[in-house]
Design an enzyme around this catalytic site. Structure first.
Site, mmCIF file in Angstrom:
data_model
loop_
_atom_site.group_PDB
_atom_site.id
_atom_site.type_symbol
_atom_site.label_atom_id
_atom_site.label_comp_id
_atom_site.label_asym_id
_atom_site.label_seq_id
_atom_site.Cartn_x
_atom_site.Cartn_y
_atom_site.Cartn_z
ATOM 1 C CB ALA A 259 -0.923 0.006 1.215
ATOM 2 C CB ALA A 260 4.033 2.272 1.537
ATOM 3 N N GLY A 263 -1.259 6.585 -1.635
ATOM 4 C CA GLY A 263 -2.099 7.369 -2.531
ATOM 5 C C GLY A 263 -3.316 6.607 -3.006
ATOM 6 C CB CYS A 381 4.430 2.437 -11.865
ATOM 7 S SG CYS A 381 5.672 2.035 -10.624
#
Length: 435
Positions: A259-260, A263, A381
């Site tokens: 999760a970190a 956002g 990403c």
């Protein structure tokens, strides 16, 4: 100026020795950091060219890495100034200095540090020689892939193979500074309200996506109304897609794995009231999730932060299935090079296979945690297919009951929304699945 150049060279040195630029800049004194960051970012975007020039003029790499960093920084800045003199278009935000000023200040910077003091004459000679002989050197320098594309050769080859129609545009986009995009916290402001507030403050912005605003020019967050009040967060347009793609309803039990810094976690909670577990293996980064949620007014008794490894559910899972899972898995981050130009120089070809194996382990470990009828959103990403489309095809082969649903797939950087490179795949578990 010499101290700014020295600070930037120290940051570049950090990257040359395997440290991220963010980590290196974190050690820079606060007063010097903005200028050092701008200079170091420029050096990272032109590092391949500078390395090719350095190898031509100084075939034996200096043993002191700070000297090497100072040479590379100086070459990249000198080239920017010479290009401006020629009228060549510059990358926005490129630092420009007159040749004599730059060389003098770099020599002063070298003189001020004991590690580079013995090399100050070398630095002076190399930069002045490049200024004199540039016209003769450029053809052979620019013929090198490293200098032309400012990416490692293996990276260029991988993109050429993966994206034969787009690889040049991808590489060119990587050297353009990204836009600053905000995600409106709809629990506190509507997008129309925030847009009006920005206009009143003289900040030009335009709507993008469902809740995004793209600024005409980047600004420090403290200069934008509403940061402390939690009205918005900085989040790239491609990253904002995660909160929209995962099918959710209020009161669902949701897992945000990896999760970190939070956002996407926050975006899910801005859209729905959820029983959400935010998981990350890095305790320090998990604290950033907590800070972000608190600023946005999203902390509650139904949000649980757990420091644990997503690939080892036996260590943390309570046995109750999740209605939805966001698996924003670790990757090479090859899609966010515009924002982190050091990534291309820190990664190695073998890292792609290593991260792909880690991603497969995480996806396989999370699949049994998903309730029948639930959805898993796989996200990276990255722009390497091994971490995207190839990864999902292999997952579907291993889990023949998994059903792929509509999602963007690969998003290449700098597209319609001017977003980063991302990959999304939405997978549904059938209602009759056994786990």
């Amino acid at each position: 100026m010499s101290q700014q150049l020295l600070a930037a060279a120290q940051a570049v040195r950090g990257v040359l020795t395997g440290q991220s630029l963010s980590e290196s800049l974190a050690q820079t004194p606060g007063a010097l950091r903005p200028a050092a960051q701008a200079l170091a970012f420029h050096a990272m975007r032109q590092l391949g060219f500078a390395q090719a020039v350095r190898a031509q003029l100084v075939p034996r790499r200096p043993s002191e890495r700070l000297t090497e960093a100072m040479l590379l920084l100086g070459i990249s800045l000198l080239e920017a100034g010479l290009r401006q003199t020629e009228g060549t278009p510059q990358i926005p935000g490129t630092p420009i200095y007159a040749e004599h000023t730059l060389v003098h200040q770099l020599v002063q910077a070298a003189q001020s540090d004991r590690r580079t003091r013995p090399a100050k004459n070398l630095i002076n000679a190399v930069l002045r020689r490049y200024g004199r002989e540039r016209a003769a050197l450029l053809p052979q320098i620019q013929a090198q892939s490293l200098a032309r594309w400012n990416h490692p050769d293996w990276w260029v080859d991988a993109l050429r193979q993966a994206w034969p129609q787009h690889w040049q545009a991808i590489l060119q986009a990587a050297d353009q500074p990204p836009p600053m995009t905000l995600r409106v916290n709809v629990r506190r402001q509507s997008r129309a309200q925030l847009l009006a507030l920005l206009q009143t403050a003289g900040i030009a912005a335009a709507p993008i996506g469902s809740v995004g605003l793209i600024l005409e020019r980047p600004l420090p967050v403290r200069d934008i109304p509403g940061f402390a009040e939690g009205w918005w967060s900085v989040q790239d347009a491609s990253a904002q897609r995660a909160g929209e793609l995962l099918p959710l309803q209020d009161n669902m039990r949701v897992l945000d794995a990896c999760a970190a810094p939070g956002g996407k976690t926050a975006h899910l909670l801005e859209r729905h009231t959820l029983a959400l577990t935010a998981l990350d293996s890095d305790a320090a980064r998990l604290e950033r999730v907590a800070d972000n949620l608190q600023r946005l007014g999203l902390s509650s008794d139904t949000v649980h932060l757990r420091c644990a490894d997503a690939a080892a559910p036996a260590d943390w899972w309570d046995g109750q299935p999740y209605d939805a899972i966001l698996a924003d898995v670790p990757c090479t981050a090859s899609g966010v090079v515009r924002r982190h130009p050091d990534i291309r120089w820190l990664r190695r070809a073998e890292d792609v296979a290593r991260t792909a194996a880690l991603q497969a382990n995480i996806a396989d470990a999370l699949w049994p945690l998903l309730a029948p009828g639930g959805h898993l959103l796989y996200a990276t990403c990255s722009i390497f297919p091994q971490e995207g489309e190839s990864q999902i095809q292999a997952f579907l082969d291993r889990h023949p009951d998994a059903l792929r649903r509509a999602a963007p797939g690969q998003i290449l950087p700098g597209g319609v929304d001017q977003g980063d490179g991302f990959f999304y795949a939405l997978i549904r578990k059938p209602e009759n699945a056994r786990g």
